[in-house]
Design an enzyme around this catalytic site. Structure first.
Site, PDB file in Angstrom:
ATOM      1  N   ASP A 110      23.012  -9.603  93.105  1.00 47.13           N
ATOM      2  CA  ASP A 110      23.456 -10.682  93.966  1.00 47.13           C
ATOM      3  C   ASP A 110      22.222 -11.532  94.270  1.00 47.13           C
ATOM      4  O   ASP A 110      21.089 -11.067  94.107  1.00 47.13           O
ATOM      5  CB  ASP A 110      24.063 -10.118  95.248  1.00 47.13           C
ATOM      6  CG  ASP A 110      24.537 -11.197  96.192  1.00 47.13           C
ATOM      7  OD1 ASP A 110      25.171 -12.160  95.732  1.00 47.13           O
ATOM      8  OD2 ASP A 110      24.253 -11.089  97.397  1.00 47.13           O
TER       9      ASP A 110
ATOM     10  N   ASP B 266      21.800 -14.363  97.190  1.00 41.95           N
ATOM     11  CA  ASP B 266      21.496 -14.647  98.596  1.00 41.95           C
ATOM     12  C   ASP B 266      21.379 -13.343  99.387  1.00 41.95           C
ATOM     13  O   ASP B 266      22.337 -12.582  99.488  1.00 41.95           O
ATOM     14  CB  ASP B 266      22.589 -15.525  99.206  1.00 41.95           C
ATOM     15  CG  ASP B 266      22.734 -16.850  98.471  1.00 41.95           C
ATOM     16  OD1 ASP B 266      21.713 -17.406  98.047  1.00 41.95           O
ATOM     17  OD2 ASP B 266      23.875 -17.321  98.311  1.00 41.95           O
TER      18      ASP B 266
ATOM     19  N   GLY C 105      29.383 -12.636 101.221  1.00 38.60           N
ATOM     20  CA  GLY C 105      29.675 -12.182  99.864  1.00 38.60           C
ATOM     21  C   GLY C 105      30.938 -12.739  99.245  1.00 38.60           C
ATOM     22  O   GLY C 105      31.162 -12.560  98.051  1.00 38.60           O
TER      23      GLY C 105
ATOM     24  N   ARG D 250      33.287 -19.233  98.721  1.00 38.20           N
ATOM     25  CA  ARG D 250      33.215 -20.099  99.905  1.00 38.20           C
ATOM     26  C   ARG D 250      34.574 -20.354 100.559  1.00 38.20           C
ATOM     27  O   ARG D 250      34.755 -20.153 101.763  1.00 38.20           O
ATOM     28  CB  ARG D 250      32.566 -21.423  99.525  1.00 38.20           C
ATOM     29  CG  ARG D 250      32.240 -22.307 100.716  1.00 38.20           C
ATOM     30  CD  ARG D 250      31.852 -23.712 100.273  1.00 38.20           C
ATOM     31  NE  ARG D 250      31.065 -23.675  99.043  1.00 38.20           N
ATOM     32  CZ  ARG D 250      31.111 -24.614  98.113  1.00 38.20           C
ATOM     33  NH1 ARG D 250      31.919 -25.654  98.251  1.00 38.20           N
ATOM     34  NH2 ARG D 250      30.362 -24.539  97.040  1.00 38.20           N
TER      35      ARG D 250
ATOM     36  N   SER E  26      28.321 -17.773  95.263  1.00 40.46           N
ATOM     37  CA  SER E  26      27.969 -19.154  95.594  1.00 40.46           C
ATOM     38  C   SER E  26      27.911 -20.038  94.355  1.00 40.46           C
ATOM     39  O   SER E  26      27.313 -19.662  93.345  1.00 40.46           O
ATOM     40  CB  SER E  26      26.612 -19.189  96.304  1.00 40.46           C
ATOM     41  OG  SER E  26      26.183 -20.519  96.497  1.00 40.46           O
TER      42      SER E  26
ATOM     43  N   ASN F 257      26.163 -22.542  94.441  1.00 41.22           N
ATOM     44  CA  ASN F 257      24.810 -23.076  94.558  1.00 41.22           C
ATOM     45  C   ASN F 257      23.772 -22.219  93.844  1.00 41.22           C
ATOM     46  O   ASN F 257      22.578 -22.543  93.898  1.00 41.22           O
ATOM     47  CB  ASN F 257      24.398 -23.182  96.033  1.00 41.22           C
ATOM     48  CG  ASN F 257      25.228 -24.187  96.788  1.00 41.22           C
ATOM     49  OD1 ASN F 257      25.518 -25.261  96.285  1.00 41.22           O
ATOM     50  ND2 ASN F 257      25.618 -23.844  97.998  1.00 41.22           N
TER      51      ASN F 257
ATOM     52  N   ASP G 275      23.804  -7.014  98.981  1.00 43.36           N
ATOM     53  CA  ASP G 275      23.577  -6.876 100.422  1.00 43.36           C
ATOM     54  C   ASP G 275      24.856  -7.025 101.234  1.00 43.36           C
ATOM     55  O   ASP G 275      24.838  -6.813 102.449  1.00 43.36           O
ATOM     56  CB  ASP G 275      22.556  -7.909 100.902  1.00 43.36           C
ATOM     57  CG  ASP G 275      23.097  -9.328 100.881  1.00 43.36           C
ATOM     58  OD1 ASP G 275      22.845 -10.074 101.844  1.00 43.36           O
ATOM     59  OD2 ASP G 275      23.769  -9.694  99.901  1.00 43.36           O
TER      60      ASP G 275
END
Length: 236
Positions: A12, A14, A55, A58, A133, A135, A191
């Site tokens: 992952d 972020d 997680g 969005r 994401s 992003n 996370d």
């Protein structure tokens, strides 16, 4: 950690490789607090982030949080402007806030994560990023680690290919498949409890929970085989 048992590491992004989870948390709080203020609702909390948003893709995060408050809005369309009071509009509003911070301030990877990436690269372990994401490519670029990964399966890829997001295992399985690695020979590093559940559901060789705030008990309960506070703990 005996990395010789594995062929790939699926990260992952972020909160695992970069502290962008903090940027996302702040952007969600700003977005939801402004939305809730005129509706007589209690303020958005950090626990709301971990329980409903962390997680998840969005728009799913928006819908899950709103449902927890008993708020119904039209789903809308991903092309909705950020001002729209739809699920997609709110999600797009948050995305604008995140990108403004990234463009202004950039982001540095966690030092311990860089050390592990260096070790795995030297050891010939193949690596991918699996992020909810859209992003992710932007974050990888501004953090200077984009060239470390052969495969990136992010929210945009998942939407394009019709892959369900975490906690379903499909995005992780797609990354392993694109690397040509069997799931039981790959390590998932996450996370978020939703991501840990995805790793567990996918039958991966090892699921590592990275505690950046979710809590070791929550990560273990979600299915993490190992919980660490920093990726440097996974060095031999």
């Amino acid at each position: 950690m005996d990395w010789i048992r594995y062929d790939a590491a699926l990260f992952d992004l972020d909160g695992v490789l970069t502290p962008t989870a903090l940027v996302h948390m702040a952007a969600w709080a700003e977005t939801f607090d402004a939305f809730l203020a005129g509706r007589g609702q209690p303020a958005y909390t950090e626990q709301d982030y971990y329980d409903h948003v962390d997680g998840r893709p969005r728009y799913e995060g928006v819908a899950t949080f709103l449902a927890s408050r008993g708020i119904e809005l039209p789903y809308g369309d991903p092309s909705d402007p950020p001002e729209a009071d739809t699920v997609c509009g709110i999600g797009n509003r948050k995305n604008v806030a995140v990108n403004e911070v990234l463009d202004r301030d950039g982001v540095d990877p966690y030092p311990g994560s860089l050390r592990l990436l260096d070790h795995l690269g030297d050891a010939g372990i193949r690596m991918a990023v699996v992020s909810s994401s859209a992003n992710a490519p932007h974050v990888l670029k501004v953090s200077g680690i984009a060239d470390r990964f052969e495969v990136v399966v992010d929210g945009a890829v998942a939407a394009r290919d019709g892959l369900p997001g975490k906690p379903e295992p499909d995005t992780f399985l797609a990354a392993a498949d694109r690397l040509g690695v069997a799931a039981d020979r790959a390590v998932v590093l996450e996370d978020a409890t939703s991501g840990v559940r995805a790793g567990k559901a996918g039958g991966f060789g090892l699921v590592v929970g990275v505690d950046r705030g979710a809590g070791p008990q929550a990560l273990s309960a979600a299915g993490a085989d190992v919980v660490v506070a920093d990726l440097a703990e996974l060095l031999p």
